[in-house]
Design an enzyme around this catalytic site. Structure first.
Site, PDB file in Angstrom:
ATOM      1  N   GLY A  10       0.833  -1.190   0.000  1.00 35.32           N
ATOM      2  CA  GLY A  10       0.000   0.000   0.000  1.00 35.32           C
ATOM      3  C   GLY A  10       0.873   1.246   0.000  1.00 35.32           C
ATOM      4  N   ALA A  12       2.280   2.974   2.411  1.00 36.79           N
ATOM      5  CA  ALA A  12       3.459   2.933   3.271  1.00 36.79           C
ATOM      6  C   ALA A  12       4.473   1.900   2.803  1.00 36.79           C
ATOM      7  CB  ALA A  12       3.038   2.651   4.716  1.00 36.79           C
ATOM      8  N   GLU A 164     -17.083  10.781  -0.087  1.00 37.51           N
ATOM      9  CA  GLU A 164     -16.524  10.706  -1.436  1.00 37.51           C
ATOM     10  C   GLU A 164     -17.309   9.716  -2.298  1.00 37.51           C
ATOM     11  OE1 GLU A 164     -12.316  12.664  -1.329  1.00 37.51           O
ATOM     12  OE2 GLU A 164     -12.189  10.476  -1.425  1.00 37.51           O
TER      13      GLU A 164
END
Length: 393
Positions: A10, A12, A164
């Site tokens: 992901g 990170a 969103e």
């Protein structure tokens, strides 16, 4: 040679792999993920609403990794810190000298009966596509069923992804109604939230802008209404039952279950890390992103897990690993908050950036696209941004 193992591709994990590769260390760097792609988590609501293709938010692996990084596609099932091994669903365990755990998030159901069985989360590409499919199936069913619930959508929880998703869905509704030949004025979207307050990262001015936008687009926001139970096509609160054929679950997230399965001391599968982002009792194990809790100076709770803090944690962890290998002191992690952007579809939104500078409308939506492209740049470089980015050059 030192063996550095990174779990999760992901924000990170992928960033940590890139930064470590740039350090030119005498180390073997291995990145493990269950998928052969990285996906932009912040774009999942658009995929769920059907305003973006899933393929457009994917960054293929391993071709977009630095040459120094070895990629293994595998599912992690357990971390054995005693023996410095990581167990995989298939294949031999992997050993490590340094471990970077960035396994990402899962949906949080808060033990609400029926939530996991009857509502759809938006936590990865597969779950986002499941929401899109459910929406489209129900709209198509309405042609024969004439069931009002087939045109109703209930979003459970008023988190960032909730807004969103609703914003993107509102943008798509006219095309959906036309394609499936259903009456646009009979489509209903509502959001049910337990707390009275929404979007605590914004001030009242920006929060009220979002509330007005929702009202102007006939989206009903119900706050202060904890959900007691979820049944098939039903959301039950303390005093009322709401019905819809599409139930979307966005009440919150927790870290990967691998954290709990591996006996880490954690809350909601988030581990409190040291100021250097490692374990106090095992300094060669770093936890980043959604599986980590980072102390927020002067406050009783950790920083919220966001994409920008994941990037900065990755930079800090990679720098501290390099410091160890070069015989230098580690540095404490310091978060630099660059701001927050909430998109309401492709042409509207709100943002707080560059300190207290506020954006509304198209400027905020455009800023979201800039951030997406910056993410690609930081993850995989200029070529990837040009090939997969959202802004024309």
């Amino acid at each position: 040679m030192t063996n550095i193992l990174i779990l999760g591709a992901g924000y990170a994990g992928l960033r940590a792999a890139k930064v470590l590769a740039q350090k030119k260390l005498d180390a073997a760097i291995t990145l493990v993920d269950r998928n052969r792609y990285h996906y932009e988590t912040t774009s999942l609501p658009e995929v769920a609403a059907g305003t973006r293709r899933a393929q457009s938010i994917l960054l293929p692996l391993p071709e977009n990794l630095p040459a120094q990084v070895n990629f293994i596609q595998a599912t992690v099932i357990k971390i054995d810190r005693t023996n410095k091994q990581v167990e995989l669903a298939d294949g031999q365990p992997l050993t490590y000298d340094y471990l970077v755990v960035a396994l990402g998030l899962e949906s949080e159901n808060y033990d609400i009966p029926g939530a996991a069985e009857n509502a759809l989360p938006i936590v990865d590409v597969k779950s986002a596509l499941a929401v899109k499919k459910q929406l489209e199936t129900n709209f198509q069913n309405y042609q024969t069923s004439q069931d009002p619930d087939d045109l109703r959508v209930i979003v459970c929880g008023a988190w960032f992804s909730s807004f969103e998703f609703m914003g993107a869905l509102v943008n798509r509704l006219p095309r959906l109604a036309e394609h499936y030949r259903v009456p646009l004025d009979k489509i209903e979207i509502q959001c049910i939230e337990a707390k009275d307050m929404i979007l605590p990262m914004f001030d009242d001015d920006l929060t009220n802008y979002v509330k007005k936008w929702l009202a102007d687009h006939n989206v009903i926001l119900r706050t202060g209404m904890p959900i007691k139970e979820v049944q098939a096509n039903k959301v039950i609160t303390a005093d009322q039952t709401y019905t819809a054929s599409t139930l979307v679950w966005t009440t919150g997230v927790r870290g990967s279950h691998v954290i709990g399965d591996s006996d880490f001391e954690a809350r909601r599968n988030r581990v409190m890390v040291s100021d250097q982002l490692s374990l106090d009792d095992d300094p060669n194990v770093f936890l980043l992103g959604d599986v980590a809790a980072v102390r927020q100076p002067g406050k009783p709770y950790p920083f919220p897990a966001t994409g920008q803090i994941a990037f900065q944690m990755a930079d800090a962890a990679a720098t501290n690993i390099a410091a160890d290998l070069n015989g230098e002191p580690r540095q404490d992690f310091v978060f630099n908050d660059l701001g927050t952007v909430l998109a309401l579809g492709s042409k509207d939104g709100v943002a707080k950036v560059f300190g207290d500078h506020k954006l509304r409308g198209y400027a905020a939506a455009a800023m979201k696209r800039v951030i997406d492209d910056r993410s690609l740049l930081k993850q995989a470089g200029v070529k990837a941004m040009v090939k997969y980015g959202r802004l024309p050059l």
